[in-house]
Motif scaffolding. Sequence first.
Motif, PDB file in Angstrom:
ATOM      1  N   ILE A   1       0.844  -1.200   0.000  1.00  0.00           N
ATOM      2  CA  ILE A   1       0.000   0.000   0.000  1.00  0.00           C
ATOM      3  C   ILE A   1       0.874   1.242   0.000  1.00  0.00           C
TER       4      ILE A   1
ATOM      5  N   PHE B   1       1.852   1.860  -3.435  1.00  0.00           N
ATOM      6  CA  PHE B   1       0.772   2.423  -4.245  1.00  0.00           C
ATOM      7  C   PHE B   1       0.595   3.905  -3.960  1.00  0.00           C
ATOM      8  N   PHE B   2       0.767   4.304  -2.691  1.00  0.00           N
ATOM      9  CA  PHE B   2       0.620   5.727  -2.382  1.00  0.00           C
ATOM     10  C   PHE B   2       1.740   6.540  -3.008  1.00  0.00           C
TER      11      PHE B   2
ATOM     12  N   CYS C   1       3.022   5.869  -5.975  1.00  0.00           N
ATOM     13  CA  CYS C   1       2.991   5.578  -7.408  1.00  0.00           C
ATOM     14  C   CYS C   1       3.993   4.502  -7.801  1.00  0.00           C
TER      15      CYS C   1
ATOM     16  N   ILE D   1       4.736   0.048  -7.393  1.00  0.00           N
ATOM     17  CA  ILE D   1       3.877  -1.110  -7.163  1.00  0.00           C
ATOM     18  C   ILE D   1       4.405  -1.978  -6.040  1.00  0.00           C
TER      19      ILE D   1
ATOM     20  N   PHE E   1      -6.316   0.113   6.725  1.00  0.00           N
ATOM     21  CA  PHE E   1      -6.089   0.920   5.526  1.00  0.00           C
ATOM     22  C   PHE E   1      -6.167   2.408   5.852  1.00  0.00           C
TER      23      PHE E   1
ATOM     24  N   TRP F   1      -3.229   5.020   5.201  1.00  0.00           N
ATOM     25  CA  TRP F   1      -3.538   6.198   4.402  1.00  0.00           C
ATOM     26  C   TRP F   1      -3.043   7.458   5.112  1.00  0.00           C
TER      27      TRP F   1
ATOM     28  N   TRP G   1       0.887   7.695   5.204  1.00  0.00           N
ATOM     29  CA  TRP G   1       1.598   8.113   4.011  1.00  0.00           C
ATOM     30  C   TRP G   1       1.076   9.433   3.476  1.00  0.00           C
TER      31      TRP G   1
END
Lengths: 177, 356
Positions: free
Chosen positions: B56, B59-60, B62, B64, B314, B318, B321
Amino acid sequence: MKSFYLYIKELFEGICNLILGLKISMMNFLRPKVTEQYPENRKTAQHFDRFRARLVMPHNEKNEHKCIACGICEMNCPNGTIQVLSSMVEDPETGRKKKVLDKYIYDLGTCTFCNMCVTSCPHKAIAWSQDFEQAVFDRDRLYCQLNAEGSHVESKTIPTPKTEGKQNTSTVNGQES
Amino acid sequence: MFDFSVITCWIDNLLRVEWGLPDFWTLAIEFVLVGVALLTAYALIALVLIYAERKICGFFQCRIGPNRVGKWGLLQVVADMIKILTKEIIPIKRSDKFLFLMAPFFVIIGSILTFAALPFGLGLQAIDFNIGVVYILAVSSLGVIGILLAGWSSNNKYSLIGAIRSGAQLVSYELSAGLSLMVAVVLAGTMQLSEIVEAQSDLWFIFKGGIFAFVAFVIYLIAGHAETNRGPFDLAEAESELTAGYHTEYSGITFGFYYVAEYTNLFIVAAIATTMFLGGWMPLHIPGFDAFNAVMDYIPTPIWFFGKCAFCIFMALWVRWSYPRLRIDQLLKLEWKVLMPITLVNLAAVAVAVTM
């Protein structure tokens, strides 16, 4: 009372700012990812136009290149990477002697990719390729001959003095830095 | 809803009646079974969370995240675990050897003890105290003793500063964490975790309690997040100023303990928030929609529990980050000037609302 009002105002402004921050990071979360997974995307990998992997000499479909063996690239090369081996051949039509390219030797091992050969070439005979996988096990394999076997110079590549001035100012596929 | 106590009762019956074991041996075997199950769950949850965090986080930013070891990098965490198990534990000169080696166990024990009282599903709860909320609050904050010991025994000024910051942080944020959980206690009228979950069988507190429960839920997430020393509240580690804070001097499995405990604490905060506000293992029941409620009952209760935990985790990632690290004065200001007054007003308001 005023300080209490300010406290409440600050609190709600803070909450709004925090939510804005969360929104921005969530937009990043949902954006397409920039990671390149190299060995898997070998077929589809895109490179920048100005990326200089190695020097190549483009040939057309009739196995003709544009090099007239003038040797300007060899003189401009700061490392002695390029060797232009040429010979004088008599033209059967006109009977005049003319320089013809035998071998265009390029040593990838000493090349610093400074682009001076490409910019100085009056006929755009050489260019950069995007093919970046150049690792070899033997240093001798870094010596490459750029002109293909049996190739010869394209006819009508010798420009008239008028167009020559034009060509020098134009860029070669946007590769001029 | 499948009642997991069927399985536990069957095991108990097998030991007592079929095999005819005396009470002592029955209990001993059952304790070992429960302990093994909880420890396995502990390790598995930590592994899954480490993987989820790295993915995650990627992903935050950009990226993978891990994608090389196994499909989608699924085996990356296992490889890291094996690596950390084979590393050397480096003894520190002039450190307090006994406390130095003991500190990681405090951190681990603090979070394992919490697992005992968490209701993972219908009938999946090791101990059901009648003061479950108080027990969980007390035990889950034991970990800070391990952090303080680690900072003290390392004989390293950065570790000590990190540990002291962690202590200040925990003492402050424990207040609003505890007080916001009291809102759920007031709404349920009990401190027993199984009854709190049962009280949400018609609708979860976050919906039933209105704005009070929502504010309490958000404040608990913030305070709990601060207690886990993560995200914008990670001044105890603060790698740019304190190298790694209290666990600078640890290596090998002792560092691994801190690493695992950090992630399980994250899970514990999410699990407590889930149990108190999101209905624990209770499926979503809306009064009046009987067909819908019956369909929801077919989803197994542990899936509800872990799904809601995943949602809370999550949220924590969130937040982690999104924001930069707070300064120590900003951290304490946030707690004492913002969260504490709001929690107190919220608790008073909900108490008035319930009695009326």
